[in-house]
Design a protein around this motif. Structure first.
Motif, PDB file in Angstrom:
ATOM      1  N   ILE A 269       0.827  -1.204   0.000  1.00 52.33           N
ATOM      2  CA  ILE A 269       0.000   0.000   0.000  1.00 52.33           C
ATOM      3  C   ILE A 269       0.866   1.261   0.000  1.00 52.33           C
ATOM      4  O   ILE A 269       0.584   2.231  -0.707  1.00 52.33           O
ATOM      5  N   LEU A 270       1.951   1.244   0.769  1.00 56.82           N
ATOM      6  CA  LEU A 270       2.691   2.468   1.050  1.00 56.82           C
ATOM      7  C   LEU A 270       3.860   2.725   0.114  1.00 56.82           C
ATOM      8  O   LEU A 270       4.203   3.879  -0.153  1.00 56.82           O
ATOM      9  N   PHE A 271       4.494   1.653  -0.385  1.00 52.48           N
ATOM     10  CA  PHE A 271       5.755   1.809  -1.105  1.00 52.48           C
ATOM     11  C   PHE A 271       5.630   1.376  -2.559  1.00 52.48           C
ATOM     12  O   PHE A 271       4.846   0.479  -2.892  1.00 52.48           O
ATOM     13  N   ASP A 272       6.434   2.020  -3.416  1.00 50.56           N
ATOM     14  CA  ASP A 272       6.452   1.622  -4.820  1.00 50.56           C
ATOM     15  C   ASP A 272       7.379   0.424  -4.999  1.00 50.56           C
ATOM     16  O   ASP A 272       7.966  -0.085  -4.039  1.00 50.56           O
ATOM     17  N   GLU A 273       7.537  -0.017  -6.251  1.00 55.60           N
ATOM     18  CA  GLU A 273       8.323  -1.228  -6.509  1.00 55.60           C
ATOM     19  C   GLU A 273       9.806  -1.058  -6.170  1.00 55.60           C
ATOM     20  O   GLU A 273      10.523  -2.024  -5.991  1.00 55.60           O
ATOM     21  N   LYS A 274      10.264   0.183  -6.055  1.00 51.47           N
ATOM     22  CA  LYS A 274      11.657   0.435  -5.687  1.00 51.47           C
ATOM     23  C   LYS A 274      11.844   0.590  -4.184  1.00 51.47           C
ATOM     24  O   LYS A 274      12.953   0.837  -3.713  1.00 51.47           O
ATOM     25  N   GLY A 275      10.768   0.468  -3.452  1.00 51.43           N
ATOM     26  CA  GLY A 275      10.862   0.574  -1.998  1.00 51.43           C
ATOM     27  C   GLY A 275      10.752   1.990  -1.476  1.00 51.43           C
ATOM     28  O   GLY A 275      10.974   2.227  -0.285  1.00 51.43           O
ATOM     29  N   ASN A 276      10.383   2.947  -2.336  1.00 53.08           N
ATOM     30  CA  ASN A 276      10.229   4.339  -1.903  1.00 53.08           C
ATOM     31  C   ASN A 276       8.777   4.605  -1.489  1.00 53.08           C
ATOM     32  O   ASN A 276       7.837   4.041  -2.060  1.00 53.08           O
ATOM     33  N   LEU A 277       8.620   5.500  -0.520  1.00 52.55           N
ATOM     34  CA  LEU A 277       7.277   5.870  -0.092  1.00 52.55           C
ATOM     35  C   LEU A 277       6.559   6.558  -1.248  1.00 52.55           C
ATOM     36  O   LEU A 277       7.110   7.445  -1.906  1.00 52.55           O
ATOM     37  N   LYS A 278       5.340   6.129  -1.513  1.00 56.19           N
ATOM     38  CA  LYS A 278       4.585   6.711  -2.621  1.00 56.19           C
ATOM     39  C   LYS A 278       4.358   8.209  -2.385  1.00 56.19           C
ATOM     40  O   LYS A 278       4.181   8.647  -1.245  1.00 56.19           O
ATOM     41  N   SER A 279       4.372   8.967  -3.457  1.00 58.39           N
ATOM     42  CA  SER A 279       4.389  10.428  -3.370  1.00 58.39           C
ATOM     43  C   SER A 279       3.202  10.996  -2.600  1.00 58.39           C
ATOM     44  O   SER A 279       3.333  12.001  -1.900  1.00 58.39           O
ATOM     45  N   ARG A 280       2.039  10.358  -2.686  1.00 59.96           N
ATOM     46  CA  ARG A 280       0.858  10.923  -2.032  1.00 59.96           C
ATOM     47  C   ARG A 280       0.919  10.858  -0.508  1.00 59.96           C
ATOM     48  O   ARG A 280       0.102  11.470   0.177  1.00 59.96           O
ATOM     49  N   TYR A 281       1.898  10.114   0.038  1.00 57.76           N
ATOM     50  CA  TYR A 281       1.994  10.000   1.495  1.00 57.76           C
ATOM     51  C   TYR A 281       3.112  10.870   2.083  1.00 57.76           C
ATOM     52  O   TYR A 281       3.271  10.953   3.296  1.00 57.76           O
ATOM     53  N   ARG A 282       3.898  11.497   1.206  1.00 58.10           N
ATOM     54  CA  ARG A 282       5.112  12.178   1.688  1.00 58.10           C
ATOM     55  C   ARG A 282       4.829  13.463   2.450  1.00 58.10           C
ATOM     56  O   ARG A 282       5.716  13.985   3.131  1.00 58.10           O
ATOM     57  N   SER A 283       3.602  13.981   2.330  1.00 56.26           N
ATOM     58  CA  SER A 283       3.265  15.186   3.089  1.00 56.26           C
ATOM     59  C   SER A 283       2.866  14.864   4.528  1.00 56.26           C
ATOM     60  O   SER A 283       2.685  15.760   5.344  1.00 56.26           O
ATOM     61  N   LYS A 284       2.746  13.565   4.837  1.00 54.64           N
ATOM     62  CA  LYS A 284       2.310  13.148   6.178  1.00 54.64           C
ATOM     63  C   LYS A 284       3.407  12.441   6.967  1.00 54.64           C
ATOM     64  O   LYS A 284       3.526  12.600   8.177  1.00 54.64           O
ATOM     65  N   TRP A 285       4.225  11.631   6.259  1.00 53.10           N
ATOM     66  CA  TRP A 285       5.176  10.771   6.948  1.00 53.10           C
ATOM     67  C   TRP A 285       6.543  10.791   6.271  1.00 53.10           C
ATOM     68  O   TRP A 285       6.686  11.137   5.109  1.00 53.10           O
ATOM     69  N   MET A 286       7.522  10.405   7.028  1.00 52.82           N
ATOM     70  CA  MET A 286       8.850  10.167   6.482  1.00 52.82           C
ATOM     71  C   MET A 286       9.224   8.719   6.781  1.00 52.82           C
ATOM     72  O   MET A 286       8.678   8.093   7.698  1.00 52.82           O
ATOM     73  N   VAL A 287      10.146   8.182   6.005  1.00 56.48           N
ATOM     74  CA  VAL A 287      10.561   6.789   6.152  1.00 56.48           C
ATOM     75  C   VAL A 287      11.965   6.733   6.737  1.00 56.48           C
ATOM     76  O   VAL A 287      12.856   7.459   6.306  1.00 56.48           O
ATOM     77  N   GLN A 288      12.132   5.901   7.737  1.00 57.76           N
ATOM     78  CA  GLN A 288      13.466   5.545   8.219  1.00 57.76           C
ATOM     79  C   GLN A 288      13.692   4.081   7.838  1.00 57.76           C
ATOM     80  O   GLN A 288      12.971   3.197   8.279  1.00 57.76           O
ATOM     81  N   ARG A 289      14.673   3.855   6.999  1.00 56.60           N
ATOM     82  CA  ARG A 289      15.004   2.497   6.536  1.00 56.60           C
ATOM     83  C   ARG A 289      16.488   2.304   6.785  1.00 56.60           C
ATOM     84  O   ARG A 289      17.298   3.055   6.242  1.00 56.60           O
ATOM     85  N   PHE A 290      16.853   1.322   7.592  1.00 56.21           N
ATOM     86  CA  PHE A 290      18.254   1.230   8.002  1.00 56.21           C
ATOM     87  C   PHE A 290      18.637  -0.214   8.338  1.00 56.21           C
ATOM     88  O   PHE A 290      17.770  -1.033   8.678  1.00 56.21           O
ATOM     89  N   PRO A 291      19.938  -0.532   8.226  1.00 56.94           N
ATOM     90  CA  PRO A 291      20.399  -1.874   8.604  1.00 56.94           C
ATOM     91  C   PRO A 291      20.103  -2.128  10.077  1.00 56.94           C
ATOM     92  O   PRO A 291      20.268  -1.244  10.920  1.00 56.94           O
ATOM     93  N   PHE A 292      19.644  -3.320  10.348  1.00 65.06           N
ATOM     94  CA  PHE A 292      19.266  -3.722  11.699  1.00 65.06           C
ATOM     95  C   PHE A 292      20.060  -4.986  12.025  1.00 65.06           C
ATOM     96  O   PHE A 292      19.987  -5.971  11.293  1.00 65.06           O
ATOM     97  N   LEU A 293      20.821  -4.973  13.109  1.00 67.98           N
ATOM     98  CA  LEU A 293      21.661  -6.114  13.446  1.00 67.98           C
ATOM     99  C   LEU A 293      20.813  -7.267  13.972  1.00 67.98           C
ATOM    100  O   LEU A 293      20.830  -7.628  15.152  1.00 67.98           O
ATOM    101  N   ASN A 294      20.089  -7.856  13.032  1.00 64.48           N
ATOM    102  CA  ASN A 294      19.230  -8.989  13.330  1.00 64.48           C
ATOM    103  C   ASN A 294      19.365  -9.976  12.178  1.00 64.48           C
ATOM    104  O   ASN A 294      19.327  -9.581  11.008  1.00 64.48           O
ATOM    105  N   VAL A 295      19.549 -11.237  12.494  1.00 62.01           N
ATOM    106  CA  VAL A 295      19.588 -12.260  11.453  1.00 62.01           C
ATOM    107  C   VAL A 295      18.416 -13.210  11.684  1.00 62.01           C
ATOM    108  O   VAL A 295      18.155 -13.654  12.802  1.00 62.01           O
ATOM    109  N   GLU A 296      17.667 -13.472  10.618  1.00 64.07           N
ATOM    110  CA  GLU A 296      16.564 -14.432  10.663  1.00 64.07           C
ATOM    111  C   GLU A 296      17.099 -15.778  10.176  1.00 64.07           C
ATOM    112  O   GLU A 296      17.804 -15.847   9.165  1.00 64.07           O
ATOM    113  N   TYR A 297      16.742 -16.840  10.892  1.00 64.39           N
ATOM    114  CA  TYR A 297      17.339 -18.130  10.555  1.00 64.39           C
ATOM    115  C   TYR A 297      16.385 -19.277  10.879  1.00 64.39           C
ATOM    116  O   TYR A 297      15.377 -19.105  11.576  1.00 64.39           O
ATOM    117  N   ILE A 298      16.719 -20.441  10.358  1.00 60.42           N
ATOM    118  CA  ILE A 298      16.061 -21.687  10.741  1.00 60.42           C
ATOM    119  C   ILE A 298      17.057 -22.479  11.558  1.00 60.42           C
ATOM    120  O   ILE A 298      18.189 -22.731  11.120  1.00 60.42           O
TER     121      ILE A 298
END
Length: 534
Positions: A269-298
């Motif tokens: 709903i929120l992001f385009d195919e490149k992972g950017n916040l869609k333009s119509r939402y940019r007047s309300k919110w900002m995105v923080q996207r950052f490396p997180f020292l977490n590894v998911e595993y089996i």
């Protein structure tokens, strides 16, 4: 159909919603939702991020990390280490007091006696703290007490069994938050319900599974660079809406100041195919996207068939296309885990793992006798509802190498208890760094840390690994220690006690009314410097 309905409902809400907080003139609270249940406000029980986030607002540790991951003072104003690296002396601030609240009005100064009490309490088996292990490096007396000496109200010395590189890092963990001796001796086990700390916010109201309100600590000791008192906010309000979609709609209405975490539907709903916040939402919110020292595993219990054969574990590893998993399941959030268990941010090594290779998987299974005449036994993957889509992806991948996988979805608490009790042989899990060093990830495979005494849920045991890991704990030279870490990582790649799936990224959607909410690789929520616009 439910997803389509939700999408249309969100569009409607965006079109007609107003910010709830606009109707609360002067409201200077930070609002957020927590999906996970909070069981205790005692820092000794803060084993996961939801608990850590709240504890971090209410308590302080002796040391902490700055934005550049350098160790800095918090309750301590300075420290010294002797030449043996076994004696650590801390000098405390003398202007720090524990919270006064409507349920406790006595003003208690934070002293070295509280520090000693905190660590002895953590080490006490009756506290039943999952963080008890951080006291292990501290020496003990003949009576079995920790060797911690109070010189005076503001000076305390820790004596270690031997030199131990991560010790200062341990002192930054939420488990090591300093608690008040006099208050706990008075209130006992009710401390988990009515805690007082030294942090920027103090408890006002907590109705479990409904709401938690923290109020500004007007006597907080820290100031900003201009000499202004912290925190800026009047308080923090946490709600506990379990349904992600309901919580998201509340965020859309302006009921929350930020939302954190990955959800495929919301990302669509929120992001385009490149992972950017869609333009119509940019007047309300900002995105923080950052490396997180977490590894998911089996994880696999390597003492139980069929996972007691390395060929089986390796076959499962090679059968999963992790690049495709990140692209389709995670919508390009995160990075495929092709460098072993340790995220590349902490261990700058070349790719160590073989990539997706289902044909080799089949060859490995044949080596140990599994073929059309002797099919591989059905196995069960234990996971939680948040990771069902990931589990289904793994199920489809293993089907290609003739492994039938059953998925059992459990509540988070149930899965944790099964892992701690060694009652699951095949499970999805994650590991978040305790501190910014590869050793925090490699500790999961040290044999002395086998569950229930530690986080070695796979029951991995390797004498060479243990020996190298023990050397790393007493190695203070960064480049030498990194070489040891590379060797340890290589052993894990060969023995495959776990299948690392991806190295995580954190995503936060933050209201433009919020200033000063910085990101960090631990994904810790730090609110003492946050401001909120009217």
């Amino acid at each position: 159909m439910r997803n389509l309905f939700f999408f249309l409902l969100v569009v409607f809400i965006i079109a007609c919603s107003r910010n709830k907080n606009d109707n609360k003139k002067g409201a200077n609270y930070f609002f957020y939702n927590e999906i996970s249940r909070i069981k205790s406000l005692d820092p000794a029980q803060a084993r996961d991020l939801p608990h850590m986030w709240i504890v971090h607002q209410m308590f302080n540790t002796l040391l902490e990390f700055d934005d550049s991951l350098h160790l800095i003072c918090s309750l301590a104003k300075s420290w010294e280490v002797d030449s043996t690296r076994k004696v650590y002396t801390f000098h405390l601030r003398q202007d720090v007091y524990f919270h006064t609240t409507h349920f406790f009005r006595e003003k208690l100064k934070c002293t070295a006696y509280d520090v000693k009490f905190t660590f002895n309490r953590l080490a006490d088996p009756s506290t039943a703290s999952p963080g008890r292990w951080i006291t292990d490096p501290i020496d003990t007396t003949s009576e079995g007490k920790l060797r911690i000496e109070v010189k005076n109200d503001s000076t305390i010395t820790f004596y270690l069994k031997k030199s131990f590189f991560p010790f200062l890092y341990y002192l930054t963990l939420p488990y090591a938050s300093i608690v008040p001796e006099a208050y706990i001796k008075k209130i006992g086990k009710d401390f988990s319900l009515y805690p007082i700390g030294t942090g920027p916010f103090k408890l006002r109201v907590w109705k479990p599974d409904q709401i938690l309100i923290l109020q500004k600590n007007n006597e907080y000791f820290e100031k900003d660079t201009f000499g202004h008192n912290l925190p800026y906010l009047d308080g923090v309000c946490v709600r506990f809406i379990q349904d992600k979609q309901v919580a998201f709609m509340e965020f859309m209405r302006g009921g929350f100041d930020f939302i954190s975490g990955f959800d495929p539907i919301l990302n669509f709903i929120l992001f385009d195919e490149k992972g950017n916040l869609k333009s119509r939402y940019r007047s309300k919110w900002m995105v923080q996207r950052f490396p997180f020292l977490n590894v998911e595993y089996i994880g696999m219990n390597i003492t139980k068939p069929p996972f007691d054969r390395w060929q089986v574990r390796k076959a499962i590893d090679l059968a999963i296309d992790k690049s495709k998993l990140v692209f389709y399941v995670r919508k390009n959030t995160g990075f495929p885990a092709y460098s072993g268990f340790v995220p590349p941010a902490l261990l700058q090594a070349q790719s160590l793992k073989e990539n997706y290779n289902p044909e080799k998987s089949k060859e490995l299974l044949k080596e140990v006798g599994y073929d059309e005449q002797n099919p591989f036994p059905e196995i069960t993957l234990h996971t939680t509802s948040n990771y069902l889509e990931l589990a289904e992806f793994v199920q489809n991948e293993l089907r290609k190498i003739n492994i039938t996988l059953k998925i059992e979805v459990l509540p988070s608490a149930t899965l944790r208890e099964m892992m701690y009790g060694g009652k699951t042989s095949f499970f999805r899990a994650s590991w978040v760094a305790d501190y910014p060093d590869a050793g925090t990830f490699l500790s999961l495979f040290y044999s002395a840390n086998k569950t229930p005494y530690g986080p070695n849920y796979t029951f991995f045991s390797n004498k060479t690994y243990d020996s190298l890991y023990e050397i790393s704990l007493t190695t203070f030279n960064d480049s030498v220690r990194e070489k040891i870490y590379i060797q340890l990582n290589q052993i894990l790649v060969k023995e495959v006690p776990v299948v690392p799936l991806y190295y995580d990224e954190a995503i936060r959607l933050v209201s433009l009314r919020i200033e000063g909410l910085k990101w960090n690789i631990f994904n810790m929520l730090k609110l003492k410097n946050v401001k909120k616009k009217d």
